[in-house]
Design a protein around this motif. Structure first.
Motif, PDB file in Angstrom:
ATOM      1  N   LYS A  58       0.861  -1.177   0.000  1.00 54.04           N
ATOM      2  CA  LYS A  58       0.000   0.000   0.000  1.00 54.04           C
ATOM      3  C   LYS A  58       0.901   1.233   0.000  1.00 54.04           C
ATOM      4  CE  LYS A  58      -3.948  -2.108   2.368  1.00 54.04           C
ATOM      5  NZ  LYS A  58      -4.893  -2.015   3.508  1.00 54.04           N
ATOM      6  N   PRO A  59       1.061   1.855  -1.152  1.00 51.35           N
ATOM      7  CA  PRO A  59       1.999   2.979  -1.234  1.00 51.35           C
ATOM      8  C   PRO A  59       1.532   4.186  -0.429  1.00 51.35           C
ATOM      9  CG  PRO A  59       0.681   2.829  -3.231  1.00 51.35           C
ATOM     10  CD  PRO A  59       0.364   1.598  -2.421  1.00 51.35           C
ATOM     11  N   ARG A  60       2.424   4.735   0.357  1.00 51.53           N
ATOM     12  CA  ARG A  60       2.115   5.956   1.117  1.00 51.53           C
ATOM     13  C   ARG A  60       2.536   7.139   0.266  1.00 51.53           C
ATOM     14  NH1 ARG A  60       4.092   4.303   7.271  1.00 51.53           N
ATOM     15  NH2 ARG A  60       2.665   2.529   7.510  1.00 51.53           N
ATOM     16  N   LEU A  61       1.641   7.489  -0.654  1.00 46.15           N
ATOM     17  CA  LEU A  61       1.937   8.531  -1.619  1.00 46.15           C
ATOM     18  C   LEU A  61       0.855   9.599  -1.589  1.00 46.15           C
ATOM     19  CD1 LEU A  61       2.869   6.121  -4.556  1.00 46.15           C
ATOM     20  CD2 LEU A  61       4.477   7.367  -3.099  1.00 46.15           C
ATOM     21  N   ARG A  62       1.209  10.782  -2.043  1.00 46.48           N
ATOM     22  CA  ARG A  62       0.279  11.915  -2.086  1.00 46.48           C
ATOM     23  C   ARG A  62       0.160  12.443  -3.498  1.00 46.48           C
ATOM     24  NH1 ARG A  62      -2.710  12.992   2.690  1.00 46.48           N
ATOM     25  NH2 ARG A  62      -1.538  11.982   4.368  1.00 46.48           N
ATOM     26  N   GLY A  63      -1.048  12.974  -3.812  1.00 47.78           N
ATOM     27  CA  GLY A  63      -1.303  13.487  -5.134  1.00 47.78           C
ATOM     28  C   GLY A  63      -1.083  14.979  -5.257  1.00 47.78           C
ATOM     29  N   MET A  64      -1.598  15.558  -6.333  1.00 51.37           N
ATOM     30  CA  MET A  64      -1.408  16.970  -6.625  1.00 51.37           C
ATOM     31  C   MET A  64      -1.927  17.882  -5.528  1.00 51.37           C
ATOM     32  SD  MET A  64      -2.654  16.909 -10.599  1.00 51.37           S
ATOM     33  CE  MET A  64      -2.781  18.697 -10.587  1.00 51.37           C
ATOM     34  N   ARG A  65      -3.006  17.479  -4.880  1.00 51.65           N
ATOM     35  CA  ARG A  65      -3.603  18.284  -3.821  1.00 51.65           C
ATOM     36  C   ARG A  65      -3.333  17.690  -2.440  1.00 51.65           C
ATOM     37  NH1 ARG A  65      -9.317  19.211  -7.109  1.00 51.65           N
ATOM     38  NH2 ARG A  65      -8.426  20.501  -8.770  1.00 51.65           N
ATOM     39  N   ARG A  66      -2.247  16.955  -2.389  1.00 50.55           N
ATOM     40  CA  ARG A  66      -1.817  16.295  -1.147  1.00 50.55           C
ATOM     41  C   ARG A  66      -2.811  15.244  -0.672  1.00 50.55           C
ATOM     42  NH1 ARG A  66       2.836  15.976  -1.119  1.00 50.55           N
ATOM     43  NH2 ARG A  66       2.849  15.529   1.110  1.00 50.55           N
ATOM     44  N   GLU A  67      -3.677  14.792  -1.574  1.00 46.63           N
ATOM     45  CA  GLU A  67      -4.627  13.742  -1.219  1.00 46.63           C
ATOM     46  C   GLU A  67      -3.914  12.400  -1.181  1.00 46.63           C
ATOM     47  OE1 GLU A  67      -4.805  13.510  -5.756  1.00 46.63           O
ATOM     48  OE2 GLU A  67      -4.361  14.998  -4.197  1.00 46.63           O
ATOM     49  N   PRO A  68      -4.293  11.494  -0.291  1.00 45.57           N
ATOM     50  CA  PRO A  68      -3.674  10.160  -0.269  1.00 45.57           C
ATOM     51  C   PRO A  68      -3.987   9.409  -1.560  1.00 45.57           C
ATOM     52  CG  PRO A  68      -4.915  10.591   1.754  1.00 45.57           C
ATOM     53  CD  PRO A  68      -5.278  11.674   0.785  1.00 45.57           C
ATOM     54  N   LEU A  69      -3.003   8.709  -2.080  1.00 43.92           N
ATOM     55  CA  LEU A  69      -3.192   7.908  -3.280  1.00 43.92           C
ATOM     56  C   LEU A  69      -3.341   6.442  -2.891  1.00 43.92           C
ATOM     57  CD1 LEU A  69      -0.561   9.482  -5.722  1.00 43.92           C
ATOM     58  CD2 LEU A  69      -2.963  10.115  -5.357  1.00 43.92           C
ATOM     59  N   ARG A  70      -4.136   5.717  -3.673  1.00 43.00           N
ATOM     60  CA  ARG A  70      -4.312   4.290  -3.435  1.00 43.00           C
ATOM     61  C   ARG A  70      -4.498   3.597  -4.771  1.00 43.00           C
ATOM     62  NH1 ARG A  70     -10.009   3.100  -3.077  1.00 43.00           N
ATOM     63  NH2 ARG A  70     -11.249   5.013  -3.324  1.00 43.00           N
ATOM     64  N   VAL A  96     -10.584  13.716  -5.154  1.00 41.87           N
ATOM     65  CA  VAL A  96     -10.510  15.183  -5.161  1.00 41.87           C
ATOM     66  C   VAL A  96     -11.912  15.752  -5.339  1.00 41.87           C
ATOM     67  CG1 VAL A  96      -8.167  15.245  -6.069  1.00 41.87           C
ATOM     68  CG2 VAL A  96     -10.089  15.202  -7.656  1.00 41.87           C
ATOM     69  N   SER A  97     -12.074  17.027  -4.992  1.00 44.11           N
ATOM     70  CA  SER A  97     -13.390  17.653  -5.089  1.00 44.11           C
ATOM     71  C   SER A  97     -13.791  17.904  -6.536  1.00 44.11           C
ATOM     72  CB  SER A  97     -13.407  18.971  -4.302  1.00 44.11           C
ATOM     73  OG  SER A  97     -12.397  19.849  -4.780  1.00 44.11           O
ATOM     74  N   SER A  98     -12.806  18.142  -7.412  1.00 49.56           N
ATOM     75  CA  SER A  98     -13.081  18.376  -8.833  1.00 49.56           C
ATOM     76  C   SER A  98     -11.803  18.136  -9.616  1.00 49.56           C
ATOM     77  CB  SER A  98     -13.577  19.815  -9.070  1.00 49.56           C
ATOM     78  OG  SER A  98     -12.587  20.746  -8.663  1.00 49.56           O
ATOM     79  N   PRO A  99     -11.914  17.759 -10.893  1.00 50.02           N
ATOM     80  CA  PRO A  99     -10.708  17.536 -11.703  1.00 50.02           C
ATOM     81  C   PRO A  99      -9.906  18.821 -11.851  1.00 50.02           C
ATOM     82  CG  PRO A  99     -12.644  16.584 -12.754  1.00 50.02           C
ATOM     83  CD  PRO A  99     -13.151  17.430 -11.624  1.00 50.02           C
ATOM     84  N   PRO A 100      -8.576  18.738 -11.909  1.00 46.83           N
ATOM     85  CA  PRO A 100      -7.744  19.932 -12.048  1.00 46.83           C
ATOM     86  C   PRO A 100      -7.869  20.548 -13.431  1.00 46.83           C
ATOM     87  CG  PRO A 100      -6.406  17.971 -12.250  1.00 46.83           C
ATOM     88  CD  PRO A 100      -7.779  17.500 -11.866  1.00 46.83           C
ATOM     89  N   GLN A 101      -7.729  21.859 -13.484  1.00 49.69           N
ATOM     90  CA  GLN A 101      -7.719  22.574 -14.761  1.00 49.69           C
ATOM     91  C   GLN A 101      -6.308  22.541 -15.352  1.00 49.69           C
ATOM     92  OE1 GLN A 101     -10.580  23.903 -16.216  1.00 49.69           O
ATOM     93  NE2 GLN A 101     -11.468  22.725 -14.529  1.00 49.69           N
ATOM     94  N   PRO A 102      -6.202  22.552 -16.675  1.00 51.74           N
ATOM     95  CA  PRO A 102      -4.882  22.471 -17.310  1.00 51.74           C
ATOM     96  C   PRO A 102      -4.103  23.781 -17.239  1.00 51.74           C
ATOM     97  CG  PRO A 102      -6.581  22.672 -18.979  1.00 51.74           C
ATOM     98  CD  PRO A 102      -7.312  22.518 -17.660  1.00 51.74           C
ATOM     99  N   LYS A 103      -3.810  24.242 -16.044  1.00 50.81           N
ATOM    100  CA  LYS A 103      -3.003  25.435 -15.836  1.00 50.81           C
ATOM    101  C   LYS A 103      -1.556  25.018 -15.587  1.00 50.81           C
ATOM    102  CE  LYS A 103      -6.862  28.039 -13.822  1.00 50.81           C
ATOM    103  NZ  LYS A 103      -7.360  28.791 -12.647  1.00 50.81           N
TER     104      LYS A 103
END
Length: 239
Positions: free
Chosen positions: A15-27, A41-48
């Motif tokens: 079980k990788p202890r990793l974080r995503g773009m918004r510091r959300e736990p990844l699984r 995440v609450s909503s998909p990221p915008q391509p900025k």
């Protein structure tokens, strides 16, 4: 909440202890022998620009944790695990092939100025009579670029490590994406950095990266071949 898909991976018991773009736990969610690395995440990221950089940084961090990883297109999201599992099951065969092809391998990228490649943008295939016809003409463009003298010269220096290739020409810059064994990345770099092309042009080498350029199994020209020697497989992209 929505599930943001970061990559396809080979499932493991860890079980990788990793974080995503918004510091959300990844699984990892698995189905039919294919794993999907996701974050809620609450909503998909915008391509900025900042989001694209954050995505790239996450992929660089997570890639070494898996024996095989294929990055998902930026912003790919699904509603829930049921939808994700359905996608994994229905495309399991092609996903497993792709994961097998990139197992233990990374992407190296070589770029150089090239004024002889022709305006690839203006030469985009006009045959849109079918999806197959369009992809076939794209593959033919790839072959033409890959056979240019400079590409042949560079390939000759690193061919022993190449397991997949994709070539692009845009704005007078030729880019060669190569899939190589992870352990050969630095040898690849040393072998190609000192190459002097005609007219004194230099080659810029970057990587190792996750295999961004080889991430779409639906595009024939992006396909990778799991070869151990000889010419590279025909071969998309980041870095």
């Amino acid at each position: 909440m929505t599930l943001l898909l970061y990559a396809l991976v080979t499932p493991s018991g860890e079980k990788p202890r990793l974080r995503g773009m918004r510091r959300e736990p990844l699984r990892v969610v698995s189905a039919a022998g294919v794993g999907a690395l996701i974050g809620a995440v609450s909503s998909p990221p915008q391509p900025k620009a900042r989001n694209l950089r954050a995505y790239h940084d996450v992929m660089l961090a997570v890639s070494p944790r898996f024996t095989a990883l294929v990055p998902a297109r930026f912003g790919t999201a699904v509603a829930d695990e049921e939808e994700l599992s359905f996608i994994l099951r229905t495309r399991a065969e092609s996903f497993r092939r792709l994961l097998a092809a990139v197992r233990g391998r990374v992407q190296m990228t070589a770029r150089f100025v090239d004024v002889s490649g022709g305006d690839a943008d203006s030469e985009r295939p006009a045959d849109r009579s079918s999806g197959t016809a369009y992809l076939r003409s794209r593959a033919m463009l790839h072959v033409r670029l890959a056979e240019s003298a400079a590409c042949v010269q560079l390939r000759g220096r690193v061919q022993r490590w190449i397991r997949g290739e994709r070539v692009e020409w845009r704005n007078r810059v030729m880019t060669m994406y190569h899939l190589v064994p992870r352990g050969a990345a630095e040898r690849y770099r040393r072998a190609i950095e000192d190459v002097a092309l005609p007219d004194g042009r230099r080659v810029h080498v970057s990587g190792p990266f996750p295999p961004f350029a080889f991430a779409d199994p639906l595009q024939p020209e992006a396909a990778v071949a799991g070869r151990t020697s000889g010419a590279p497989g025909s071969g998309r992209r980041r870095g």
